[in-house]
Design a protein around this motif. Structure first.
Motif, PDB file in Angstrom:
ATOM      1  N   VAL A   1      33.216  59.666  34.359  1.00  0.00           N
ATOM      2  CA  VAL A   1      32.043  58.935  34.850  1.00  0.00           C
ATOM      3  C   VAL A   1      32.165  58.670  36.345  1.00  0.00           C
ATOM      4  CG1 VAL A   1      30.707  56.810  34.631  1.00  0.00           C
ATOM      5  CG2 VAL A   1      31.622  57.918  32.582  1.00  0.00           C
ATOM      6  N   GLU A   2      33.354  58.377  36.822  1.00  0.00           N
ATOM      7  CA  GLU A   2      33.535  58.120  38.252  1.00  0.00           C
ATOM      8  C   GLU A   2      33.332  59.375  39.093  1.00  0.00           C
ATOM      9  OE1 GLU A   2      33.910  55.437  39.932  1.00  0.00           O
ATOM     10  OE2 GLU A   2      34.141  53.993  38.303  1.00  0.00           O
ATOM     11  N   SER A   3      33.490  60.559  38.494  1.00  0.00           N
ATOM     12  CA  SER A   3      33.306  61.795  39.248  1.00  0.00           C
ATOM     13  C   SER A   3      31.844  62.150  39.461  1.00  0.00           C
ATOM     14  CB  SER A   3      34.013  62.949  38.523  1.00  0.00           C
ATOM     15  OG  SER A   3      33.327  63.279  37.328  1.00  0.00           O
ATOM     16  N   ILE A   4      30.930  61.483  38.733  1.00  0.00           N
ATOM     17  CA  ILE A   4      29.498  61.766  38.872  1.00  0.00           C
ATOM     18  C   ILE A   4      29.013  61.199  40.207  1.00  0.00           C
ATOM     19  CG2 ILE A   4      27.217  61.413  37.850  1.00  0.00           C
ATOM     20  CD1 ILE A   4      28.587  61.066  35.150  1.00  0.00           C
ATOM     21  N   PRO A   5      28.261  61.963  40.999  1.00  0.00           N
ATOM     22  CA  PRO A   5      27.783  61.459  42.294  1.00  0.00           C
ATOM     23  C   PRO A   5      26.893  60.223  42.147  1.00  0.00           C
ATOM     24  CG  PRO A   5      27.500  63.843  42.129  1.00  0.00           C
ATOM     25  CD  PRO A   5      27.888  63.362  40.767  1.00  0.00           C
ATOM     26  N   ASP A   6      26.887  59.394  43.206  1.00  0.00           N
ATOM     27  CA  ASP A   6      26.089  58.163  43.173  1.00  0.00           C
ATOM     28  C   ASP A   6      24.603  58.452  43.014  1.00  0.00           C
ATOM     29  OD1 ASP A   6      28.378  56.677  43.467  1.00  0.00           O
ATOM     30  OD2 ASP A   6      28.223  56.554  45.653  1.00  0.00           O
ATOM     31  N   ALA A   7      24.162  59.603  43.530  1.00  0.00           N
ATOM     32  CA  ALA A   7      22.734  59.930  43.468  1.00  0.00           C
ATOM     33  C   ALA A   7      22.230  59.999  42.030  1.00  0.00           C
ATOM     34  CB  ALA A   7      22.470  61.255  44.182  1.00  0.00           C
ATOM     35  N   ALA A   8      23.111  60.353  41.097  1.00  0.00           N
ATOM     36  CA  ALA A   8      22.686  60.469  39.694  1.00  0.00           C
ATOM     37  C   ALA A   8      22.372  59.112  39.079  1.00  0.00           C
ATOM     38  CB  ALA A   8      23.767  61.169  38.876  1.00  0.00           C
ATOM     39  N   PHE A   9      22.847  58.018  39.691  1.00  0.00           N
ATOM     40  CA  PHE A   9      22.619  56.669  39.144  1.00  0.00           C
ATOM     41  C   PHE A   9      21.479  55.935  39.838  1.00  0.00           C
ATOM     42  CE2 PHE A   9      27.024  57.666  38.155  1.00  0.00           C
ATOM     43  CZ  PHE A   9      27.150  57.253  36.846  1.00  0.00           C
ATOM     44  N   GLU A  10      20.857  56.575  40.826  1.00  0.00           N
ATOM     45  CA  GLU A  10      19.797  55.887  41.573  1.00  0.00           C
ATOM     46  C   GLU A  10      18.587  55.587  40.704  1.00  0.00           C
ATOM     47  OE1 GLU A  10      18.961  58.320  44.912  1.00  0.00           O
ATOM     48  OE2 GLU A  10      20.810  57.809  45.990  1.00  0.00           O
ATOM     49  N   GLY A  11      18.376  56.370  39.684  1.00  0.00           N
ATOM     50  CA  GLY A  11      17.222  56.142  38.813  1.00  0.00           C
ATOM     51  C   GLY A  11      17.294  54.856  38.020  1.00  0.00           C
ATOM     52  N   PHE A  12      18.467  54.234  37.937  1.00  0.00           N
ATOM     53  CA  PHE A  12      18.622  52.981  37.200  1.00  0.00           C
ATOM     54  C   PHE A  12      18.390  51.758  38.080  1.00  0.00           C
ATOM     55  CE2 PHE A  12      21.187  56.107  34.950  1.00  0.00           C
ATOM     56  CZ  PHE A  12      20.789  55.904  33.634  1.00  0.00           C
ATOM     57  N   GLU A  13      18.260  51.944  39.373  1.00  0.00           N
ATOM     58  CA  GLU A  13      18.074  50.811  40.275  1.00  0.00           C
ATOM     59  C   GLU A  13      16.668  50.229  40.127  1.00  0.00           C
ATOM     60  OE1 GLU A  13      18.902  51.962  44.235  1.00  0.00           O
ATOM     61  OE2 GLU A  13      21.023  52.456  43.852  1.00  0.00           O
ATOM     62  N   HIS A  14      16.559  48.930  40.282  1.00  0.00           N
ATOM     63  CA  HIS A  14      15.252  48.268  40.293  1.00  0.00           C
ATOM     64  C   HIS A  14      15.332  47.066  41.227  1.00  0.00           C
ATOM     65  CE1 HIS A  14      16.692  44.944  37.728  1.00  0.00           C
ATOM     66  NE2 HIS A  14      17.330  45.871  37.039  1.00  0.00           N
ATOM     67  N   HIS A  15      14.203  46.669  41.743  1.00  0.00           N
ATOM     68  CA  HIS A  15      14.137  45.592  42.743  1.00  0.00           C
ATOM     69  C   HIS A  15      13.316  44.409  42.235  1.00  0.00           C
ATOM     70  CE1 HIS A  15      15.918  48.447  45.538  1.00  0.00           C
ATOM     71  NE2 HIS A  15      14.999  49.332  45.152  1.00  0.00           N
ATOM     72  N   PHE A  16      13.361  44.212  40.933  1.00  0.00           N
ATOM     73  CA  PHE A  16      12.628  43.088  40.353  1.00  0.00           C
ATOM     74  C   PHE A  16      13.400  42.596  39.137  1.00  0.00           C
ATOM     75  CE2 PHE A  16      11.089  47.046  38.619  1.00  0.00           C
ATOM     76  CZ  PHE A  16      11.147  46.843  37.259  1.00  0.00           C
ATOM     77  N   GLY A  17      13.127  41.359  38.757  1.00  0.00           N
ATOM     78  CA  GLY A  17      13.778  40.802  37.584  1.00  0.00           C
ATOM     79  C   GLY A  17      15.234  40.455  37.834  1.00  0.00           C
ATOM     80  N   ALA A  18      15.932  40.135  36.752  1.00  0.00           N
ATOM     81  CA  ALA A  18      17.340  39.732  36.857  1.00  0.00           C
ATOM     82  C   ALA A  18      18.213  40.941  37.173  1.00  0.00           C
ATOM     83  CB  ALA A  18      17.783  39.085  35.552  1.00  0.00           C
ATOM     84  N   SER A  19      19.391  40.658  37.748  1.00  0.00           N
ATOM     85  CA  SER A  19      20.331  41.732  38.049  1.00  0.00           C
ATOM     86  C   SER A  19      20.858  42.342  36.752  1.00  0.00           C
ATOM     87  CB  SER A  19      21.491  41.194  38.881  1.00  0.00           C
ATOM     88  OG  SER A  19      22.177  40.171  38.179  1.00  0.00           O
ATOM     89  N   SER A  20      21.140  43.633  36.801  1.00  0.00           N
ATOM     90  CA  SER A  20      21.569  44.349  35.600  1.00  0.00           C
ATOM     91  C   SER A  20      23.019  44.765  35.725  1.00  0.00           C
ATOM     92  CB  SER A  20      20.693  45.593  35.394  1.00  0.00           C
ATOM     93  OG  SER A  20      20.778  46.448  36.522  1.00  0.00           O
ATOM     94  N   HIS A  21      23.602  45.173  34.603  1.00  0.00           N
ATOM     95  CA  HIS A  21      24.958  45.687  34.620  1.00  0.00           C
ATOM     96  C   HIS A  21      24.985  47.036  35.331  1.00  0.00           C
ATOM     97  CE1 HIS A  21      26.613  42.621  31.955  1.00  0.00           C
ATOM     98  NE2 HIS A  21      25.529  42.748  31.208  1.00  0.00           N
ATOM     99  N   HIS A  22      26.116  47.348  35.941  1.00  0.00           N
ATOM    100  CA  HIS A  22      26.231  48.597  36.667  1.00  0.00           C
ATOM    101  C   HIS A  22      26.121  49.777  35.694  1.00  0.00           C
ATOM    102  CE1 HIS A  22      27.557  51.656  39.451  1.00  0.00           C
ATOM    103  NE2 HIS A  22      27.532  50.752  40.429  1.00  0.00           N
ATOM    104  N   PRO A  23      25.316  50.785  36.033  1.00  0.00           N
ATOM    105  CA  PRO A  23      25.136  51.907  35.093  1.00  0.00           C
ATOM    106  C   PRO A  23      26.420  52.686  34.830  1.00  0.00           C
ATOM    107  CG  PRO A  23      24.070  52.362  37.211  1.00  0.00           C
ATOM    108  CD  PRO A  23      24.449  50.917  37.212  1.00  0.00           C
ATOM    109  N   ARG A  24      27.333  52.724  35.795  1.00  0.00           N
ATOM    110  CA  ARG A  24      28.606  53.418  35.531  1.00  0.00           C
ATOM    111  C   ARG A  24      29.362  52.721  34.403  1.00  0.00           C
ATOM    112  NH1 ARG A  24      30.074  57.345  39.215  1.00  0.00           N
ATOM    113  NH2 ARG A  24      29.083  57.211  41.267  1.00  0.00           N
TER     114      ARG A  24
END
Length: 542
Positions: free
Chosen positions: A15-38
């Protein structure tokens, strides 16, 4: 406290070898903070590697499993959070990227061969009730009867001048819109009769009008029933598409015949056809299809391997279930690859019984100059005509038809002609298919290719055995094609990690005994486990 060759370490590094760009789709700028997708990806994958597929059980392991606590850094997402993350729309992209990264690491360490992939399919049971089936033939039969009743009702109402003409003279199809118009016309007639009853004081007249209104109400009720059933059948046919069945519980699943038949009665079950491409028992790509036969999935699957997983080696290896004219033509012409795929009669033709069968047209003498075949009795089967046939999937095959002028008096007549529809012998030849069959025989006869094809069973069948028996993944826990594909990707990633961990353990044990570090896998970011240098960093909440 966690061994260097533990599955949790392999999950963490992958999981750590996956580039950060692959996790950008989980980001959001509203509501409560979420757990890290990794972190979420790690705990779900770790659960799948240990045959834990329930969100509640994965959440429970966060409190009593050391490896899960380490991967989660003592965070405890709820089962709802786990289940929502597992079916997140961006999970498909993340899984595809994980497969690509994992394949790159396997190639860098010579754990897979880049010259060939082995393709095969297996059926997995859907998370659906086995009795909620809808079959195309049944729907079409009931719709045909319903439309006959609708046409009769329309003709009756038109003759009674209750409604104007809605159909042309050449039309017979009464649609749901027509039935709705008829329902509104009957409702208008009913309202008029109700007003007539209220305006009439004579008792016999009121009774007569009430009787007439009762008939109109019954007809209106029947019309509404016909309209609703027409809409239902139309919707069911839209869901079916090109399929012959589906489940009401999971409309994307198709009823198929499964090998796991505990009742031993051949009962159909809702499921999906999983197609897998592997090498050295590592899964390199996959996809799910609603049709139960493998022949029609190859074209779509090769397209998926090229577009999604960016990997299609020189040699495509599969069993005889994929050996069709359309598939041979597609592999050689569209992809310019080598097909190591036998056709359906390949093994039968290798047997002595077939080669010595004088009654089989394939063993008859052929005169190329005059374009004719000579039967065992010495009679000529001459070229008659060309014929084209298009199957229900739109593929056209071209045939050369040969026919004998006269077979009367032939001593082999009973053996040669077994059809009541034929008087003289007729044979047909698909020259395009014959060319591809000759190519298949030539490629499979080469020693190198024969060795590769013999590896097919060991490679791909082992993958399915590990998936169903060792990983106990026989039935999906989610519904819908998109969610099912995500869960399949997680299970196959877990399968890859389990095999990779075993290789790590074997090589680490061998290194510990011999002291030869050349046996170890290269220390790329995925394989730093051998020196214990890599631990999960504290997660930053998004």
């Amino acid at each position: 406290m966690i061994p260097e060759d533990d599955i949790a370490v392999a999950v963490n590094d992958m999981v750590e070898s996956i580039p950060d760009a692959a996790f950008e789709g989980f980001e959001h700028h509203f509501g409560a903070s979420s757990h890290h997708p990794r972190m979420m990806m790690k705990i779900i994958l770790c659960g799948y590697t240990r045959s834990v597929y329930s969100g509640r059980k994965i959440a429970a392991e966060l409190t009593d499993s050391l490896r899960m606590m380490w991967l989660a850094q003592n965070q405890k997402p709820s089962y709802r959070t786990i289940n929502r993350f597992r079916v997140h729309p961006h999970m498909s992209v993340l899984i595809e990227e994980a497969f690509i990264q994992f394949r790159g690491q396997l190639q860098a360490n010579d754990l897979i061969d880049a010259d060939a992939i082995f393709i095969d399919g297996t059926k997995l049971e859907a998370n659906a009730n086995k009795y909620t089936f809808v079959f195309r033939k049944s729907v079409e039969k009931h719709q045909e009867k319903l439309r006959a009743q609708s046409k009769l009702m329309y003709d009756t109402m038109y003759e009674a001048q209750i409604l104007p003409a809605l159909l042309e003279e050449s039309e017979d199809l009464v649609t749901a819109e027509h039935l709705n118009t008829m329902h509104q016309a009957l409702e208008t007639v009913e309202n008029d009769l109700t007003e007539a009853i209220e305006a009439t004081e004579d008792v016999p007249d009121r009774k007569a009008i009430r009787s007439e209104r009762s008939i109109i109400r019954e007809t209106k009720k029947k019309c509404a029933d016909l309209r609703d059933r027409e809409l239902k059948y139309t919707q069911q046919l839209e869901i079916l598409g090109e399929r012959n069945s589906y489940s009401k519980t999971d409309p994307d699943a198709t009823f198929m015949r499964m090998k796991e038949d505990h009742m031993r009665n051949g009962q159909l079950k809702a499921g999906y056809n999983l197609q897998v491409a592997s090498n050295n028992q590592f899964v390199l790509g996959f996809d799910l299809y609603p049709n139960p036969t493998d022949t029609r999935t190859l074209k779509l699957f090769l397209h998926t391997m090229m577009e999604t997983f960016h990997h299609l080696p020189e040699k495509i290896v599969a069993d005889a279930g994929y050996g069709s004219e359309a598939n041979y033509e597609m592999i050689m012409d569209d992809y310019e690859r080598t097909a190591l795929i036998p056709y359906n009669t390949y093994y039968r033709e290798q047997k002595k019984k077939h080669r010595t069968d004088e009654m089989h047209p394939a063993n008859w003498a052929y005169d190329a100059e005059n374009d004719l075949y000579i039967c065992p009795d010495g009679r000529e089967i001459r070229f008659d005509r060309y014929a084209d046939r298009t199957d229900k999937y739109g593929y056209t095959r071209s045939f050369k038809m040969y026919a004998s002028a006269d077979c009367s008096g032939c001593p082999l007549y009973e053996k040669c002609i077994q059809s009541d529809q034929q008087i003289n012998k007729r044979i047909q030849k698909n020259m395009n298919l014959e060319y591809f069959k000759a190519q298949a025989r030539r490629t499979l006869s080469m020693k190198e290719n024969r060795t590769i094809y013999q590896q097919r069973k060991i490679d791909i069948e082992t993958v399915f055995g590990n998936l169903k028996a060792n990983l106990a993944f026989k039935r999906f826990s989610v519904r819908g094609a998109r969610k099912v594909k995500i869960e399949t990707g997680l299970a196959l990633l877990a399968l890859n990690l389990r095999k990779f961990r075993q290789i790590q353990a074997d090589r680490l044990q061998k290194y510990g005994k011999s002291g030869d570090s050349s046996e170890l896998i290269d220390e790329s970011p995925l394989f730093l486990v051998f020196k214990g240098l890599y631990v999960p960093a504290p997660f930053i909440l998004i």
